[in-house]
Design an enzyme around this catalytic site. Structure first.
Site, PDB file in Angstrom:
ATOM      1  N   GLY A  45     -49.866  52.728 -21.578  1.00  0.00           N
ATOM      2  CA  GLY A  45     -51.154  53.119 -20.935  1.00  0.00           C
ATOM      3  C   GLY A  45     -51.463  53.567 -19.832  1.00  0.00           C
ATOM      4  O   GLY A  45     -52.580  54.202 -19.457  1.00  0.00           O
ATOM      5  N   GLU A 101     -51.993  49.909 -13.904  1.00  0.00           N
ATOM      6  CA  GLU A 101     -52.231  49.544 -15.302  1.00  0.00           C
ATOM      7  C   GLU A 101     -53.364  50.211 -15.521  1.00  0.00           C
ATOM      8  O   GLU A 101     -54.504  50.823 -14.669  1.00  0.00           O
ATOM      9  CB  GLU A 101     -52.693  48.145 -15.180  1.00  0.00           C
ATOM     10  CG  GLU A 101     -51.576  47.189 -15.653  1.00  0.00           C
ATOM     11  CD  GLU A 101     -51.112  47.217 -17.255  1.00  0.00           C
ATOM     12  OE1 GLU A 101     -51.493  48.183 -18.025  1.00  0.00           O
ATOM     13  OE2 GLU A 101     -50.526  46.248 -17.513  1.00  0.00           O
ATOM     14  N   ASP A 102     -53.557  50.453 -16.977  1.00  0.00           N
ATOM     15  CA  ASP A 102     -54.832  51.121 -17.349  1.00  0.00           C
ATOM     16  C   ASP A 102     -55.962  50.272 -17.357  1.00  0.00           C
ATOM     17  O   ASP A 102     -57.143  50.524 -16.974  1.00  0.00           O
ATOM     18  CB  ASP A 102     -54.879  51.829 -18.584  1.00  0.00           C
ATOM     19  CG  ASP A 102     -53.908  51.017 -19.585  1.00  0.00           C
ATOM     20  OD1 ASP A 102     -53.404  49.949 -19.274  1.00  0.00           O
ATOM     21  OD2 ASP A 102     -54.081  51.423 -20.987  1.00  0.00           O
ATOM     22  N   ASP A 105     -57.222  42.748 -19.068  1.00  0.00           N
ATOM     23  CA  ASP A 105     -57.958  42.037 -20.061  1.00  0.00           C
ATOM     24  C   ASP A 105     -57.853  40.535 -19.935  1.00  0.00           C
ATOM     25  O   ASP A 105     -58.680  40.121 -18.982  1.00  0.00           O
ATOM     26  CB  ASP A 105     -57.445  42.541 -21.362  1.00  0.00           C
ATOM     27  CG  ASP A 105     -58.144  42.402 -22.709  1.00  0.00           C
ATOM     28  OD1 ASP A 105     -58.995  41.449 -22.480  1.00  0.00           O
ATOM     29  OD2 ASP A 105     -58.161  43.128 -23.627  1.00  0.00           O
ATOM     30  N   LYS A 133     -61.575  44.242 -17.359  1.00  0.00           N
ATOM     31  CA  LYS A 133     -62.654  43.819 -18.189  1.00  0.00           C
ATOM     32  C   LYS A 133     -62.808  42.217 -17.930  1.00  0.00           C
ATOM     33  O   LYS A 133     -61.958  41.334 -18.436  1.00  0.00           O
ATOM     34  CB  LYS A 133     -62.173  43.798 -19.592  1.00  0.00           C
ATOM     35  CG  LYS A 133     -62.641  44.780 -20.544  1.00  0.00           C
ATOM     36  CD  LYS A 133     -62.358  44.663 -21.945  1.00  0.00           C
ATOM     37  CE  LYS A 133     -62.643  46.002 -22.719  1.00  0.00           C
ATOM     38  NZ  LYS A 133     -61.954  45.627 -24.085  1.00  0.00           N
ATOM     39  N   PHE A 154     -64.804  48.147 -27.279  1.00  0.00           N
ATOM     40  CA  PHE A 154     -63.344  48.766 -27.463  1.00  0.00           C
ATOM     41  C   PHE A 154     -63.077  50.134 -26.884  1.00  0.00           C
ATOM     42  O   PHE A 154     -63.731  51.326 -27.500  1.00  0.00           O
ATOM     43  CB  PHE A 154     -63.292  48.919 -29.041  1.00  0.00           C
ATOM     44  CG  PHE A 154     -61.665  49.129 -29.578  1.00  0.00           C
ATOM     45  CD1 PHE A 154     -60.968  49.848 -29.016  1.00  0.00           C
ATOM     46  CD2 PHE A 154     -61.229  48.247 -30.472  1.00  0.00           C
ATOM     47  CE1 PHE A 154     -59.616  50.177 -29.421  1.00  0.00           C
ATOM     48  CE2 PHE A 154     -59.947  48.117 -30.982  1.00  0.00           C
ATOM     49  CZ  PHE A 154     -59.128  49.304 -30.392  1.00  0.00           C
ATOM     50  N   VAL A 155     -62.368  50.080 -25.658  1.00  0.00           N
ATOM     51  CA  VAL A 155     -62.583  51.421 -25.177  1.00  0.00           C
ATOM     52  C   VAL A 155     -61.095  52.255 -25.388  1.00  0.00           C
ATOM     53  O   VAL A 155     -60.135  51.712 -25.596  1.00  0.00           O
ATOM     54  CB  VAL A 155     -62.522  51.408 -23.753  1.00  0.00           C
ATOM     55  CG1 VAL A 155     -63.889  51.174 -23.085  1.00  0.00           C
ATOM     56  CG2 VAL A 155     -61.707  50.085 -23.039  1.00  0.00           C
ATOM     57  N   ASP A 161     -55.314  53.306 -25.917  1.00  0.00           N
ATOM     58  CA  ASP A 161     -55.258  53.905 -27.358  1.00  0.00           C
ATOM     59  C   ASP A 161     -55.919  53.054 -28.402  1.00  0.00           C
ATOM     60  O   ASP A 161     -56.190  52.032 -28.249  1.00  0.00           O
ATOM     61  CB  ASP A 161     -53.800  54.172 -27.871  1.00  0.00           C
ATOM     62  CG  ASP A 161     -53.127  52.574 -28.087  1.00  0.00           C
ATOM     63  OD1 ASP A 161     -53.219  51.931 -27.223  1.00  0.00           O
ATOM     64  OD2 ASP A 161     -52.532  52.475 -29.336  1.00  0.00           O
ATOM     65  N   ARG A 167     -54.956  58.539 -26.439  1.00  0.00           N
ATOM     66  CA  ARG A 167     -54.541  58.375 -24.990  1.00  0.00           C
ATOM     67  C   ARG A 167     -54.862  59.588 -24.267  1.00  0.00           C
ATOM     68  O   ARG A 167     -54.993  59.270 -22.966  1.00  0.00           O
ATOM     69  CB  ARG A 167     -53.083  58.134 -25.091  1.00  0.00           C
ATOM     70  CG  ARG A 167     -52.672  56.803 -25.795  1.00  0.00           C
ATOM     71  CD  ARG A 167     -51.095  56.359 -25.181  1.00  0.00           C
ATOM     72  NE  ARG A 167     -50.516  55.407 -26.154  1.00  0.00           N
ATOM     73  CZ  ARG A 167     -50.592  53.898 -25.798  1.00  0.00           C
ATOM     74  NH1 ARG A 167     -51.273  53.658 -24.858  1.00  0.00           N
ATOM     75  NH2 ARG A 167     -50.093  53.117 -26.752  1.00  0.00           N
TER      76      ARG A 167
END
Ligand code: PRP
Length: 182
Positions: A45, A101-102, A105, A133, A154-155, A161, A167
């Site tokens: 990601g 990181e993308d 969570d 998040k 849900f991004v 992805d 992506r």
């Protein structure tokens, strides 16, 4: 199926992302002046963000990658992270690692990796994420550099992805519920 048929709405535009990238690159360039900066991208990601970020840095930089997969959440999980591709460097003691990181969570991946790299002997370890998040945290974790705090949607896009798709989108979008609930 058209890509736009899958997207509920754009959450963060390409322009907003690039402004945040420049802000973080400026901060990192200032903070790592005179250090041995190694951007450590966590596959897959992080690659889009890392590619943009490294181009904006005004200081020398090296790159490296790791790939991990987290075991599921829940009370039976030991909170472990499975290392699929490890970093292999003999000079870790001279490296100032910035994990890229993308998204954060639960926080499990980054908290595990930061500890792992320190124990492995890295001179310093900090973390940088495009998206955060905070409402989903299961372990306490605060990134050193962060682009945007986002709600629990849900991004997809900008590295993120759904089923390995989306992506490459240059923006962050919210996936239509009917796509992942069908
Ligand atoms: C995502 C993301 C982080 C991790 C964050 O990766 O890129 O690595 O999950 O979640 P956490 O804070 O709950 O640990 P994913 O496993 O989806 O793999 P990918 O990057 O290859 O899509």
């Amino acid at each position: 199926m058209q890509m736009n048929d899958s997207i509920e709405r754009v959450l963060i535009t390409e322009e907003e992302i690039q402004t945040a990238v420049r802000r973080m690159a400026d901060d990192i360039s200032r903070d790592y002046e005179g250090k041995n900066l190694v951007l450590l991208g966590i596959l897959k990601g992080s690659v889009v963000f890392m590619g943009d970020l490294m181009k904006r840095l005004s200081i020398p930089v090296q790159i490296d990658f790791m790939k991990v997969s987290s075991y599921g959440s829940g009370t039976t999980s030991k909170g472990l992270v499975d290392i699929i591709l490890d970093i292999r460097r003999k000079d870790l003691g001279n490296c100032d690692i910035l994990i890229i990181e993308d998204i954060i969570d639960s926080g499990k991946t980054l908290s595990y990796l930061a500890k792992y790299l320190k124990e492995k002997g890295a001179r310093s370890v900090r973390t940088c994420t495009m998206l955060d998040k905070p409402s989903r945290r299961e372990v306490e974790f605060q990134p050193d550099y962060s682009g945007f705090e986002i709600p629990d949607e849900f991004v997809i896009g900008y590295g993120l992805d759904y089923d390995e798709k989306f992506r490459a989108l240059p923006f962050v979008g919210i996936l239509k519920r009917e796509i992942y609930e069908k």
